[in-house]
Design an enzyme around this catalytic site. Structure first.
Site, mmCIF file in Angstrom:
data_model
loop_
_atom_site.group_PDB
_atom_site.id
_atom_site.type_symbol
_atom_site.label_atom_id
_atom_site.label_comp_id
_atom_site.label_asym_id
_atom_site.label_seq_id
_atom_site.Cartn_x
_atom_site.Cartn_y
_atom_site.Cartn_z
ATOM 1 N N LYS A 185 -10.769 -4.029 -5.254
ATOM 2 C CA LYS A 185 -11.476 -2.756 -5.567
ATOM 3 C C LYS A 185 -10.684 -1.730 -5.828
ATOM 4 O O LYS A 185 -11.239 -0.811 -6.548
ATOM 5 C CB LYS A 185 -12.440 -2.340 -4.349
ATOM 6 C CG LYS A 185 -11.766 -1.929 -2.954
ATOM 7 C CD LYS A 185 -12.711 -1.846 -1.810
ATOM 8 C CE LYS A 185 -12.058 -2.372 -0.546
ATOM 9 N NZ LYS A 185 -13.013 -2.470 0.602
ATOM 10 N N LYS A 214 0.802 -1.089 0.064
ATOM 11 C CA LYS A 214 0.099 0.113 -0.023
ATOM 12 C C LYS A 214 1.000 1.277 0.019
ATOM 13 O O LYS A 214 0.593 2.419 -0.614
ATOM 14 C CB LYS A 214 -0.811 0.027 1.327
ATOM 15 C CG LYS A 214 -2.123 -0.837 1.034
ATOM 16 C CD LYS A 214 -3.328 -0.184 1.932
ATOM 17 C CE LYS A 214 -4.627 -1.200 1.664
ATOM 18 N NZ LYS A 214 -5.677 -0.824 2.675
ATOM 19 N N LYS A 265 -4.604 -10.522 -7.002
ATOM 20 C CA LYS A 265 -6.012 -10.671 -6.241
ATOM 21 C C LYS A 265 -6.915 -9.677 -6.955
ATOM 22 O O LYS A 265 -6.706 -8.606 -7.413
ATOM 23 C CB LYS A 265 -5.632 -10.273 -4.726
ATOM 24 C CG LYS A 265 -6.499 -10.450 -3.757
ATOM 25 C CD LYS A 265 -6.231 -9.981 -2.404
ATOM 26 C CE LYS A 265 -6.152 -8.475 -2.437
ATOM 27 N NZ LYS A 265 -6.236 -7.720 -0.881
#
Ligand code: TYM
Length: 341
Positions: A205, A119, A202
């Site tokens: 969203k 992230k 993966k």
């Protein structure tokens, strides 16, 4: 030291940071419903709004996404009469225990977390301190209930190992047997739902390509189109799971089929082995629409009455605090805070 017996209690959470995907549904929510309905556990499910703001969230969008996620939980079968449903910020003991755990967890442990590395990316200096400390708050979410079982998708495994490390270090440092070593529950055919465009990534969203995922709010046409266009290979389906080993895209679609239909992968392949994707994909699309459409319709209906959602969350917070307040109080006592008796 004698082993403390902990009440069987399930806790899990999802970030209200945007739309729900089929990955969240199959890897998490559907299994939350199963554990609720299986009985034998107290179940607590949470919209982790404090975690969401570790990256920027527009306040209005955060409010909407929190209510929409609550609607998604309820529409999928989480029953507020059977499970406690909360948003994290309304149960302040999460953040209070989170601070204690900031002082238990070590910098070195945190810097090994792959989710932080993913992230924060190359620009870790610009990441929020909250993003770095995220797993300590996650441990607090779980341990402030003395939760014994945590159903999650595969991507959360490392965070749950850290939760056990924090519990063990706290117990060891203070010479107590106070926090349980929580069991991760990573089970079923869809613990890692992959992107429809790339079987090595993966489903998420945050993927820039909407075609890579099925959103819980997609209509029947969008679901069918995305499955029709999903990347596959030219071979027929094998009749046993071993035949999917080097075929990530094929394996992903079969896993999704199995999870949606509550069958094992072997059962699906025993029936579908030998079929081409030209015939398997329409069946998968039909199954996905059959299972997901009622959920998205119910979500839309619930979103028409946000005040009712807020009432459910307020009731949930009051119930949750009956569990969390005594556990936090005892933690403060153990740590040596004056004024907690
Ligand atoms: P989050 O919000 O990223 O995801 C919520 C849940 O959905 C699962 N999931 C998937 N499962 C299978 N395939 C996928 N493609 C997929 N994508 C997401 C995740 O594994 C997760 O179970 N850190 C957590 C939230 C959290 C939490 C907690 C979870 C905060 N506190 C305490 C459990 C207990 C997270 O970011 O999940």
């Amino acid at each position: 030291m004698s082993q403390t017996q902990f009440t069987p209690r399930v806790f899990s959470g999802i970030q209200p940071s945007g739309g729900l995907t089929l990955g969240n549904y199959l890897g998490a929510i559907k299994r939350f419903v199963d554990m609720q309905d299986a009985g034998g556990f107290e179940t607590i499910y949470c919209m982790v709004d404090l975690h969401a703001i570790t990256v920027w969230q527009e306040p209005e969008a955060l409010r909407r996404n929190t209510r929409e996620l609550a609607a998604g939980f309820i529409a999928s079968g989480i029953d507020p009469a059977k499970s406690i449903l909360i948003n994290q910020s309304q149960v302040p003991e999460h953040a209070q225990l989170g601070w204690i755990f900031n002082c238990v967890a070590r910098m070195g442990w945190m810097s090994r977390m792959t989710q932080f590395k993913d992230k924060a990316g190359k620009n870790a200096e610009k990441a929020s301190l909250g993003l770095f400390g995220y797993p300590a708050l996650m441990a607090a979410d779980i341990l402030v209930y003395h939760a014994t079982h945590v159903p999650v998708g595969e991507d959360q495994k490392q965070h749950l190992e850290l939760t056990r490390d924090i519990a063990a270090k706290f117990n060891h440092d203070y010479g107590v047997d106070f926090f349980p070593l929580t069991e991760p529950v990573i089970e079923g055919a869809a613990t890692r739902v992959m992107s429809l465009r790339d079987g090595s990534k993966k489903m998420s969203k945050s993927d820039p390509s909407d075609a890579s995922r099925i959103n819980m709010t997609d209509d029947a046409d969008a679901i069918a189109k995305k499955i029709r266009k999903a990347k596959t290979d030219p071979d027929a389906l094998p009749s046993e799971a071993a035949g999917l080993e080097d075929r990530p895209e094929a394996r992903n679609l079969v896993n999704i089929f199995a999870a949606l239909s509550d069958l094992s992968v072997d059962d699906v392949l025993a029936e579908m082995g030998g079929q081409q994707f030209g015939s398997f994909k329409p069946m998968l699309a039909e199954l996905a629409v059959e299972k997901l459409s009622p959920i998205s319709a119910e979500m839309a209906r619930l979103m028409d009455d946000p005040a009712e959602i807020d009432r459910i969350l307020a009731r949930g917070a009051a119930q949750a605090r009956e569990i969390t307040a005594p556990i936090l109080k005892k933690t403060y006592e153990i740590v040596g805070m004056v004024g907690s008796d």
